[in-house]
Design a protein around this motif. Structure first.
Motif: not given
Length: 856
Positions: A473-489
């Motif tokens: 689930g950590q990876w999928l949440q990061r993927a969802a967060q990265s959709l908006g191009l605003n991932a911390p890393a």
């Protein structure tokens, strides 16, 4: 003089010793003034703390000392001392005993006696917080304490140092045998040289306490009744005192009263002191034997029969007295005891009067037919019970459908939003969530990004400070967060994958989630996933997999690598020629692999090892408590696909077992391989690691592929757990499909019992239930394979429950019409003896070699 100002300051600064000195110097008028101001100060102090804060507890000692010193009436002092503000229930005993005794030392003797009595009656439990003060005050005043059970229990909760000098000894020792709670407080006492048991025996030996009083107290306590735990200490005390026949004589009638219904240890004690007497009247003997032979405990009935037999051999005139007790024993629930009772009745029939023979004759109907006929031949006329019609197990019910359809795909972005925030509680939900995320992102990335705004998950930046991400689930949440191009890393998939310590199925789960994150970052998501199951077993239909690859090729996309390899592992074992023909027309590299794919064959071997390096040949007859482990090995031709090859190999040591219940769905065509991955978790290694349960076993049961030692070990382990009754249904389901490795399950049961991982008594009930529901032939093969490992070597002690296990073997062999000698059974049947176990072994041997059997 303003005493209050100084006293208030001492209370606020919590100087208890100085406070006590000041309070002792006050005159009556000053004490009254302080007492009047204490409630106001308490209110002021309470206002300084939140209602849930226990800060006021820190002022408990000084406030209690102040109240004890200044309140006029003993009742008021008790109420003040027990205020909850000063010491919550969980805070333990009060630690201000010496200070309170000091500030009330000049009170009148009658006042202090009144306070002591009120403190006694205020207590509710043995560990009452005021117990130390109460006992100290009772010892100082020398008064006789009022009768109150918690006081006695609290007194014995303290270590009996210098017990002979305790002023409370003469008051409270007689109450030890009456107060509720004392027995439970002392239940662990067993050393006659230490603790209360040792102290009481020492005082009795020195004459400080009378032996007769202690013996009488124990017997009175037995007559009051209670559980075995309540009476355990008093049984040990009574036996340590070891009353002589003279000391026991006044209690003969009491011992007789204890025989019928007291707990087993008490009845055993009473029998011992009655059996050693030569002066019992005939009526007393008859009463004792009838009481014992009516008990449910086999040990007591057996001892009663032995006592009865020995007495008649010494005094043949007692033969008539034993008739009624033996008649009671005919109703015993043990074939061994019934057999012994009939044996004694026949042996002493010549000495019985007609009334005695009539009593035996009337009870013959309680016996099984073979014993009833023996008794009727000597005593005549009894109604012999006819054998009940033999139970015939029903036919095995048809197995439930192996596979069903799966839930429909996620229909909307809103549904996706709800699922990704709530998480996936099952593998079905996880697969549906992965598929929905990829599909909807491919159709409308901006819409999904808006719906799954980073704020939806709260502050996730802290996760980038972790060493790795070990949950899918950590990876999928990061993927969802990265959709908006605003991932911390960016490129998190390169640095957060755990390097070691993961079971391979769990690693595959992480790789599938991680590659989705990478595809989101690189904008290379395919229009759909390949490995999403089409069936409830986890399978992906071959035709559907080809269709999905066709869609990906038509979109000019590439399938995700881990997703593709998981899809291959989910293909059914049975080839689909039409799907293969369509796959041959695919042009991508994945398509060519799929076109030539055949289900890999894997050979699984399973070894039992223990901490000393031995194998199952050198430890299975030893005692329990070895560091036993199940070590699987796999042999398979490499496929060239790294994740597939790793999944078809198995670990030889434990690893992270998160989402362990998902693993069978990841290998639905390789049941034995999936079971092998579970081997490090079949035997409980840590209390925090729950054992493999019936749900995993059921998933394996509905998978395809060979069922060998690993699957047998899983099923044997859950069958032997009394907390997992659903395991019987799993066994029946596999048996109905004719896929049950019965002999291998029996072998694993033998190893599990021998290693101490399961109890034989817990194995009998589920196997018996399965046999009675139609799997009798399968259960016979299981028990027949287990018996050689479970039968004791010559001179060895049988394991608890073995007789019942052999009885199950006799029954299932009869139902199945089984034939064929088992060497270990034949050897044991030839041993000398007449125990219940040996009789059952001989029945089994006769059944297998000469019985007529009943076809199942």
């Amino acid at each position: 003089m303003d005493h209050w100002g100084e006293i208030k300051k001492l209370i606020e600064t919590r100087h208890a010793d100085r406070l006590a000195e000041v309070l002792k110097a006050l005159d009556d008028q000053a004490r009254k003034e302080v007492a009047a101001r204490l409630p106001e100060l308490l209110k002021e102090l309470r206002a300084r703390f939140d209602r849930w804060d226990d800060g006021l507890v820190h002022y408990g000692i000084v406030l209690r000392v102040a109240g004890a010193a200044t309140f006029g009436g003993a009742a008021a002092v008790v109420s003040w001392l027990y205020r909850r503000d000063f010491a919550p229930q969980w805070d333990g005993p009060d630690g201000d005993v010496d200070l309170i005794l000091a500030v009330i030392a000049d009170r009148p003797a009658a006042w202090r006696a009144d306070l002591a009595e009120r403190l006694v009656l205020r207590m509710r439990v043995a560990d009452d917080r005021g117990m130390p003060l109460t006992l100290a005050l009772l010892r100082e005043t020398g008064i006789e304490p009022p009768p109150h059970d918690p006081l006695v229990a609290g007194w014995v909760s303290q270590w009996p140092t210098r017990l002979g000098d305790d002023p409370l000894l003469d008051h409270l020792v007689p109450r030890l045998f009456e107060a509720q709670g004392v027995g439970r407080m002392l239940q662990w006492e067993r050393d006659p040289h230490e603790g209360w048991l040792g102290a009481l025996l020492k005082l009795a030996g020195a004459g400080r306490l009378k032996r007769e009083a202690l013996i009488d107290g124990c017997v009175r306590r037995f007559l009051l009744g209670g559980t075995a735990i309540d009476l355990r200490f008093f049984v040990r005390l009574h036996e340590a005192l070891n009353p002589s026949p003279t000391e026991a004589a006044p209690h003969v009638r009491d011992y007789l009263r204890l025989l019928p219904a007291s707990p087993g240890p008490v009845a055993e004690l009473a029998m011992k002191h009655l059996r050693g007497r030569d002066d019992l009247a005939i009526d007393d003997l008859a009463e004792a034997w009838e009481s014992l032979l009516f008990r449910s405990e086999r040990k007591l009935v057996r001892a009663g029969l032995s006592w009865l037999n020995g007495s008649v051999r010494r005094a043949p005139a007692l033969a008539d007295v034993i008739a009624a007790p033996l008649a009671r024993a005919f109703a015993a629930d043990s074939a061994e005891l019934q057999d012994k009772a009939v044996e004694l009745a026949l042996a002493h029939a010549g000495g019985m009067s007609e009334d005695g023979r009539a009593a035996v004759r009337e009870a013959i109907e309680l016996l099984p037919p073979h014993l009833g006929h023996q008794a009727a031949a000597v005593f005549g006329g009894g109604d012999v019970a006819e054998a009940e019609p033999a139970f015939v197990p029903p036919a095995l019910s048809a197995a439930p459908e192996r596979a069903r359809g799966v839930a429909s795909p996620i229909a909307s972005v809103e549904e996706l939003r709800r699922m990704i925030t709530s998480g996936a509680g099952s593998w079905q939900a996880w697969e549906r969530l992965l598929a929905g995320f990829v599909t909807h992102t491919g159709r409308d990335r901006a819409g999904v990004a808006a719906a799954l705004d980073a704020r939806l998950f709260g502050d996730l930046f802290w996760q980038y400070r972790l060493e790795n991400w070990s949950r899918p689930g950590q990876w999928l949440q990061r993927a969802a967060q990265s959709l908006g191009l605003n991932a911390p890393a960016r490129r998190a998939w390169q640095s957060f994958m755990p390097k070691a310590g993961l079971a391979m199925p769990h690693r595959l789960l992480l790789h599938r989630a991680a590659e989705i994150l990478r595809a989101v970052e690189e904008d290379t998501l395919p229009p759909l996933l390949l490995a999403t199951p089409t069936h409830s077993t986890g399978h992906v239909a071959a035709a559907e997999l080809v269709r999905r690859l066709e869609v990906i090729e038509a979109a000019g996309a590439k399938p995700l690598a881990a997703d593709f390899q998981q899809a291959l592992l989910r293909l059914p074992r049975t080839p689909d020629p039409e799907a293969a023909e369509r796959a041959a027309r695919l042009t991508s590299a994945a398509g060519k692999i799929l076109a030539g794919w055949t289900c890999p064959e894997v050979e699984i071997r399973l070894e039992w090892t223990c901490g000393n390096g031995g194998d199952d040949h050198d430890w299975h007859d030893r005692d329990h408590h070895h560091d036993v482990r199940l070590v699987p090995t796999a042999t398979a031709a490499p496929t060239g696909l790294p994740l597939v090859d790793l999944m078809l190999s198995v670990p030889q040591s434990s690893a992270d077992a998160e989402h362990r219940e998902w693993w069978p769905s990841m290998l639905p065509s390789h049941r034995e391989v999936a079971a092998a991955h579970l081997m490090p978790h079949v035997l409980r290694r840590y209390w925090g690691d729950p054992p493999v349960g019936p749900e995993e076993a059921r998933e394996l049961a509905r998978a395809e592929g060979p069922a060998g030692a690993a699957f047998a070990a899983v099923l044997a382990r859950v069958l032997g757990d009394p907390q997992m009754p659903a395991s019987v249904d799993v066994l029946l389901e596999v048996a109905a499909r004719d896929e049950l490795p019965a002999a291998e399950i029996g072998h694993q049961i033998g190893l599990l019992v021998a290693s101490g991982e399961v109890r034989m008594t817990d194995m009998v009930a589920p196997l018996d239930s399965a046999a009675r529901r139609g799997a009798h032939a399968h259960v016979w093969r299981i028990v027949a394979a287990a018996l050689p490992a479970l039968l004791p070597a010559p001179g060895g002690r049988p394991r608890n429950g073995l007789a019942a296990f052999v009885t199950l073997a006799v029954t299932t062999a009869w139902w199945s019409g089984a034939r064929g000698e088992i060497p270990e059974v034949r050897a044991m049947a030839a041993r000398k003896g007449n125990s219940g176990l040996l009789r059952e072994i001989r029945r089994l041997h006769d059944q297998l070699t000469s019985g007529t059997g009943q076809e199942g």
